[in-house]
Design a protein around this motif. Structure first.
Motif, PDB file in Angstrom:
ATOM      1  N   GLY A 209      48.828  30.978  38.211  1.00 44.19           N
ATOM      2  CA  GLY A 209      47.876  31.204  37.117  1.00 44.19           C
ATOM      3  C   GLY A 209      48.054  32.530  36.417  1.00 44.19           C
ATOM      4  O   GLY A 209      49.004  33.278  36.686  1.00 44.19           O
ATOM      5  N   ARG A 210      47.113  32.814  35.516  1.00 39.90           N
ATOM      6  CA  ARG A 210      47.252  33.942  34.588  1.00 39.90           C
ATOM      7  C   ARG A 210      46.714  35.255  35.133  1.00 39.90           C
ATOM      8  O   ARG A 210      47.057  36.328  34.622  1.00 39.90           O
ATOM      9  CB  ARG A 210      46.516  33.586  33.286  1.00 39.90           C
ATOM     10  CG  ARG A 210      46.703  34.615  32.193  1.00 39.90           C
ATOM     11  CD  ARG A 210      46.146  34.157  30.856  1.00 39.90           C
ATOM     12  NE  ARG A 210      46.350  35.174  29.860  1.00 39.90           N
ATOM     13  CZ  ARG A 210      45.383  35.951  29.349  1.00 39.90           C
ATOM     14  NH1 ARG A 210      44.136  35.774  29.729  1.00 39.90           N
ATOM     15  NH2 ARG A 210      45.652  36.888  28.466  1.00 39.90           N
ATOM     16  N   ASP A 211      45.862  35.210  36.154  1.00 38.25           N
ATOM     17  CA  ASP A 211      45.262  36.455  36.636  1.00 38.25           C
ATOM     18  C   ASP A 211      46.254  37.273  37.451  1.00 38.25           C
ATOM     19  O   ASP A 211      46.822  36.778  38.424  1.00 38.25           O
ATOM     20  CB  ASP A 211      44.024  36.146  37.496  1.00 38.25           C
ATOM     21  CG  ASP A 211      42.830  35.769  36.633  1.00 38.25           C
ATOM     22  OD1 ASP A 211      42.847  36.078  35.431  1.00 38.25           O
ATOM     23  OD2 ASP A 211      41.895  35.147  37.167  1.00 38.25           O
ATOM     24  N   PRO A 212      46.452  38.531  37.088  1.00 42.57           N
ATOM     25  CA  PRO A 212      47.372  39.378  37.850  1.00 42.57           C
ATOM     26  C   PRO A 212      46.883  39.579  39.280  1.00 42.57           C
ATOM     27  O   PRO A 212      45.674  39.677  39.525  1.00 42.57           O
ATOM     28  CB  PRO A 212      47.333  40.716  37.092  1.00 42.57           C
ATOM     29  CG  PRO A 212      46.817  40.396  35.736  1.00 42.57           C
ATOM     30  CD  PRO A 212      45.882  39.231  35.929  1.00 42.57           C
ATOM     31  N   SER A 213      47.791  39.624  40.217  1.00 44.04           N
ATOM     32  CA  SER A 213      47.453  39.939  41.612  1.00 44.04           C
ATOM     33  C   SER A 213      48.728  40.394  42.299  1.00 44.04           C
ATOM     34  O   SER A 213      49.825  40.205  41.774  1.00 44.04           O
ATOM     35  CB  SER A 213      46.895  38.707  42.324  1.00 44.04           C
ATOM     36  OG  SER A 213      47.940  37.812  42.611  1.00 44.04           O
TER      37      SER A 213
ATOM     38  N   PRO B  91      48.753  45.598  40.220  1.00 44.22           N
ATOM     39  CA  PRO B  91      48.974  44.414  39.397  1.00 44.22           C
ATOM     40  C   PRO B  91      48.298  44.563  38.031  1.00 44.22           C
ATOM     41  O   PRO B  91      47.216  45.144  37.921  1.00 44.22           O
ATOM     42  CB  PRO B  91      48.302  43.292  40.189  1.00 44.22           C
ATOM     43  CG  PRO B  91      48.192  43.797  41.587  1.00 44.22           C
ATOM     44  CD  PRO B  91      48.020  45.285  41.456  1.00 44.22           C
ATOM     45  N   SER B  92      48.914  44.058  37.005  1.00 43.54           N
ATOM     46  CA  SER B  92      48.316  44.032  35.669  1.00 43.54           C
ATOM     47  C   SER B  92      49.043  42.972  34.868  1.00 43.54           C
ATOM     48  O   SER B  92      50.116  42.513  35.252  1.00 43.54           O
ATOM     49  CB  SER B  92      48.441  45.388  34.985  1.00 43.54           C
ATOM     50  OG  SER B  92      49.767  45.569  34.551  1.00 43.54           O
ATOM     51  N   ARG B  93      48.431  42.605  33.741  1.00 42.20           N
ATOM     52  CA  ARG B  93      49.055  41.562  32.916  1.00 42.20           C
ATOM     53  C   ARG B  93      50.486  41.933  32.539  1.00 42.20           C
ATOM     54  O   ARG B  93      51.385  41.100  32.540  1.00 42.20           O
ATOM     55  CB  ARG B  93      48.226  41.365  31.637  1.00 42.20           C
ATOM     56  CG  ARG B  93      48.715  40.227  30.769  1.00 42.20           C
ATOM     57  CD  ARG B  93      48.091  38.892  31.102  1.00 42.20           C
ATOM     58  NE  ARG B  93      46.662  38.975  30.966  1.00 42.20           N
ATOM     59  CZ  ARG B  93      45.794  38.362  31.762  1.00 42.20           C
ATOM     60  NH1 ARG B  93      46.213  37.596  32.739  1.00 42.20           N
ATOM     61  NH2 ARG B  93      44.513  38.514  31.599  1.00 42.20           N
TER      62      ARG B  93
ATOM     63  N   HIS C  80      52.804  41.110  35.400  1.00 45.92           N
ATOM     64  CA  HIS C  80      52.589  39.803  36.017  1.00 45.92           C
ATOM     65  C   HIS C  80      53.886  39.000  35.862  1.00 45.92           C
ATOM     66  O   HIS C  80      54.420  38.906  34.748  1.00 45.92           O
ATOM     67  CB  HIS C  80      51.420  39.132  35.273  1.00 45.92           C
ATOM     68  CG  HIS C  80      50.888  37.901  35.902  1.00 45.92           C
ATOM     69  ND1 HIS C  80      50.561  37.804  37.234  1.00 45.92           N
ATOM     70  CD2 HIS C  80      50.584  36.681  35.363  1.00 45.92           C
ATOM     71  CE1 HIS C  80      50.091  36.587  37.482  1.00 45.92           C
ATOM     72  NE2 HIS C  80      50.099  35.893  36.374  1.00 45.92           N
TER      73      HIS C  80
ATOM     74  N   PRO D 161      55.027  35.925  35.468  1.00 45.80           N
ATOM     75  CA  PRO D 161      55.330  34.972  34.392  1.00 45.80           C
ATOM     76  C   PRO D 161      55.419  35.615  33.003  1.00 45.80           C
ATOM     77  O   PRO D 161      56.024  35.036  32.109  1.00 45.80           O
ATOM     78  CB  PRO D 161      54.148  33.988  34.453  1.00 45.80           C
ATOM     79  CG  PRO D 161      53.626  34.106  35.850  1.00 45.80           C
ATOM     80  CD  PRO D 161      53.822  35.549  36.215  1.00 45.80           C
ATOM     81  N   GLU D 162      54.839  36.782  32.829  1.00 42.83           N
ATOM     82  CA  GLU D 162      54.858  37.412  31.503  1.00 42.83           C
ATOM     83  C   GLU D 162      55.992  38.427  31.363  1.00 42.83           C
ATOM     84  O   GLU D 162      56.246  38.931  30.262  1.00 42.83           O
ATOM     85  CB  GLU D 162      53.477  38.027  31.203  1.00 42.83           C
ATOM     86  CG  GLU D 162      52.352  37.031  31.506  1.00 42.83           C
ATOM     87  CD  GLU D 162      51.144  37.077  30.601  1.00 42.83           C
ATOM     88  OE1 GLU D 162      51.046  37.956  29.742  1.00 42.83           O
ATOM     89  OE2 GLU D 162      50.277  36.177  30.767  1.00 42.83           O
TER      90      GLU D 162
END
Lengths: 382, 382, 382, 382
Positions: free
Chosen positions: B188-192, C191-193, C196, C198-199
């Motif tokens: 999913g889209r939420d960073p972790s 962690p951050s967008r 992340h 996939p990005e």
């Protein structure tokens, strides 16, 4: 000590060079290559510039100048070099499959399509998985004439992941499934469609399904450990093995997920596996965790003196990235939710514990070095 | 037709938007988001600029403006929206797990820690795996009130890979092992930390071993297909299932290697699996290949009318990269070298056939569109 | 020697731990963390299991137990720890920006939005780029009280790539453009967008264009080297600098392509750059290659005593992958086809020469260790 | 319409097949390959199975059966096929460099080492960058005999990023630097060391520094746009260009960071670039942002009718991953902190707008299709 490396320009050869350059007992190299004789290693591997600089010589010259010889060659071409080393009474550490089936030429021939060239060399050879054969390696080393059949990459991870279960009666009857994935360095240095970046990246796939040459090596190791455990001639056969290799979009590492049917006495008493109404599986119970903990302790005990096997604590799952560039084999222990199957997950760096590092470990055992010399790299997480 | 999407800013939601923007039957969107209400979708996804531009509204508004509603939300929050759609007599296609266990709330509760909110909604719901339930979906669609429980990503690949073997008696008794690896968009889209680039890249590892929520969904699908095949109430339980998910360093794709014990009548007569002398495995014989070919033809026949399942010809192994961005499920058929086990390998794009694409396929079935509308992308190799 | 590390759980801190664990002069650690005090480092970094195991303590305790202290903290919080070390007369090696602008608080304040906390600490501090300030570092080290402002990652690669051109008059008037790309570990452990998986994967993009904080550090280093070369107070300003950082889909490494206008006397006499008829550029002539060779020799001579700078031979282009996990800075020298501009390409591992490795190098200089102690890793190609 | 593709098995050829299979005006293919004649395209690209299945024919046969012919061949071999098409009065769209320098054979010869084979073909040819030559393409198309020299991948991204600045007098005197990085599909389908996964992954490096063949194509395009803008024969030469290509560890995409010296009248009045005391650069001021906004509006206006160029809003930076699999060219506009230089960042998919997609766009213009037919893919973020 001068170390000879035949096949120094392939990936396993170059990794040997890199590891041995940091070995306190190594004073120099004699690097040999058939295809690049006369070239310089640092032109082929510019990452070596300023640290390792040498002209590549003929294999014969490397043998004549060295106190130990490694061969990182394709299967089927190295026996003459092994013979020369035995005649010179220096150890020969072979990274090909040529000396991995010394008790079973029939199996070697069936999978590799080749026969032994010099049968008598098998008097001096031993399969070099230290966790299985360390004492035998030491025995032969004392007699000065010695050939190591360095294990395959997949069999190393698979064997270490299953050994304690086999040795301690945790494994019950039934087929063991080894589902593995390797980084792409496992395919070697020669470019080909299979290892062409655009066709590897962002994709995962098995290959040689039901047909990979490492299958008999894994099965033989399982059998050897089971037999050793039983200390009985009567145990002739180990468990059936299904082995599936995959290619993963990463450079280094082999991750093996190993499915081992549990012996009846190792299964949790009250199964949590299924709803009585619908037959649907249930989440794992506390008893499942406890049983996994018991098995984990057996693994820890089994490997307590091994410098390179790490049995991970509960809650940490083996990951190939966490052993990168090290000689470690990480193992994590799990049970399926029904409590019928042990899932042992093992992770190695295919180029280190799966090839060059294990070869250095064998050299250390042979010469009485500390077994971790040249292999002290602590893996980075990233 | 105006399409409502609740949860449009998550990865599955955004993929729905992207696919439906190219659907010939879709004239407009009502995009909703709880956390980003009032924002614009093209600010969150600048890749949409110039193609899809819309302000995110409240879920209630999306429902009121639409002829069909998709929900791409976490499990446990979507039932009120489903209820509103049923009351309005418009189809509700739910990508969470809330409507995947409608006959077995006990199992849903055990794995998801939640109960059904509106039990009566189960009168209108169906598990939306078209290859299993197409006729049931059509039946409910004719009655105008309909909820689709869109399948999980892993269960889609696992089920399609095993269905023909279960339906046609190729699978014998014993546990089926599903060993799968997913690309990281699955998280999913939420960073972790788990999906932080430096900790994912160049590494492979299993997670939630023996404890992933998709296990009961896979087991239930296997059971449903086995029961349908038997056409008999007496078949209560399907095969035991062990499912192990892995995280692979790639963006999209799920590759499942499925180990299915062969029924006795499907095993090759003369086993080639082991040397009589040493017990070592032997390379696969021609008979193994022929038996795999027979099974492959059963698979081809089983899926001959399915627009999105491709049974690959001999010599081509399923790879996740070859279905990227498409709604295909590729399946390749293999036997282990001993001829005891079927290895079915399936590959899907987890975001398409494993989530948004399958949801669009369900919409197509419900509204009588061509089943491939909006899903005609031909996968690139790279 | 006991080494204290404050901020041991971040990526730079963990890399310090990893490198120093192999340092012959280090006998033990005092690892400190504000956010993880009381946790164990090997639980946060399971890759350390069996090699580095320690409970994280308070920063004050780490300082009290150590003979040298490293701080790997965000900018603006470390000055109190620096003060404590100065009072205790032990070296403090700071990986933040706090001590990189000690002559120019105005610039620090403009870019970092903070002022100096303890101005007097600047009496003890030095910018720790050994290739620029080695003698000054040694001077201060003899006085026992010393703070190192360890350089930023981008400024390290940019400075080393341009220094000889600045020092030897190869650079002419005009703006120097530094176009760099970094691996994603540069973004740290949180962690951050932006980081992340996939990005980030399969994408390349600049960030903070025209606005990155490392710009003034690069400009100041260029100016310092130009001034040092001129040995004249009159040289007040260095060249104008444009710096553009990019994020590349890889874990480690910074590759900088540096465009330096050539001084008139260093330009090839007969330009090959353009067709007389159409004005179109022409392929590089032999004279271009020769001029590049001359400049390469200047670089080689400039760095001949530097243990970690490798000026690559003609035909080898700097690549970030070839310095991975090492403290090397590789530099390759090129001219554009028109002979007006020097293209110096530099490659470092951002976590090693760009952060932790350079900090260890500074420690080695301070304590009189061999400058390569703890930093002998030979980079692998893969 | 039947479409012929010569060289259908290379990456650009296969991408053409994939895009055109979804084109509403295309009814069938005639796929040709010299090296794989007689093979089937879906055996070479199993990702096409079930969607595109065809036997590869001879080029001559493809020409005879088609209404338009694409050639995706190496430079220097396609002229005979172009001649055949002209004789048959059907458009020939050439993806090689053979028809990109039709006014300047001298430059073509200097960089490609080849001469024109049939000079007369240049009467029918046009450089196929629609944003530069759309009206000329339409003119020639009306005359039925037409050859398109489809642009190179790097020149497409570089030209679109710089055109408005050149056309509107934003660019001042001085060299324009184009610093680009490409995904590895740019290297084509043939395996080689440079594109071997283990040597590409996790590394970034420039190649052919100061010597890449796309340099004169970029320079010529800049000159053409500058001249068109000036509408004056007197403008003979465009700006000097330095172009540096890099190889980035990703599959698709070209990201170009383009440094364009600003004309005096476009520079902010009050420079914020440097401290008066130390000469150190200062962070960008509000005026810098405003000036960037002005230039962005010029870009927006320039491209307002272009279907595939997206000028990104303030705050969004072009990223290669956001145009993946689409025909978009994204452009973001920035100024350096001193306000002397425009930084235009452009992103394309090298296989689409950089090759096959642009060729389809040209076909659409020639035949009067909607310019976006076959090119409607909305890029995914992941």
């Amino acid at each position: 000590m001068i170390v000879g490396i035949i096949g120094a320009t392939g990936y396993a050869g170059a990794e040997l060079v890199r590891l041995l350059a940091g070995h306190p007992g190594v004073s120099g190299f004699a690097l040999a290559s058939v295809s690049h004789e006369g070239d310089r290693i640092e032109h082929i591997y510019p990452n070596f510039l300023g640290k390792i600089e040498a002209t590549l010589v003929k294999p014969e010259e490397a043998i004549s100048r060295s106190q130990v010889v490694f061969a990182a060659l394709p299967s089927g071409v190295g026996e003459p070099f092994a013979k020369a080393c035995i005649e010179k009474s220096i150890p020969f550490i072979d990274l090909s499959a040529d000396f991995r089936f010394d008790d079973d030429e029939e199996t070697f021939a069936a999978w590799y399509g080749k026969s032994f060239v010099y049968n008598e060399l098998r008097n001096y050879s031993v399969y070099g998985l230290p966790e299985l054969n360390r004492s035998r390696i030491k025995e032969l080393a004392s007699a000065k004439k010695l050939i190591i059949g360095n294990p395959g990459c997949y069999p190393t991870g698979a064997s270490l992941g299953a050994f304690p279960a086999l040795a301690k009666g945790i494994a019950g009857p039934g087929t063991i499934i080894v589902d593995s994935a390797s980084g792409i360095t496992g395919g070697g240095r020669d470019p080909s469609r299979s290892f062409h970046y655009p066709e590897c990246a962002d994709s995962l796939a098995p290959y040689k399904v039901g047909a990979h040459r490492h299958t008999p090596e894994i099965a033989r190791n399982f059998q050897a450990m089971a037999a050793m455990a039983a200390r009985a001639v009567s145990v002739q056969q180990g468990p059936a093995v299904i082995f599936t290799p995959h290619l993963a979009p990463m450079n280094r590492g082999i991750l093996s997920t190993i499915y081992i049917p549990l012996a009846e006495e190792w299964r949790p008493k009250e199964r949590s596996g299924a709803s009585r109404l619908s037959g649907a599986p249930r989440p794992p119970t506390k008893e499942i965790e406890e049983k996994a903990g018991e098995i984990r302790r057996v693994y820890e005990d089994f490997y307590k003196d091994e410098p390179f096997v790490r049995v991970l604590p509960a809650g940490v799952i083996a990951a190939s990235g966490r052993v990168r560039q090290s000689n470690f084999c990480d193992i994590s222990i799990h049970l399926d939710q029904a409590g019928t199957t042990l899932l042992a997950v093992s992770a190695i760096d295919n180029m280190v514990k799966g090839a060059a590092g294990q070869a250095v470990q064998n050299m250390n055992i042979i010469f009485g070095f500390d077994e971790t010399d040249g292999l002290k790299t602590i893996p980075a997480l990233f």
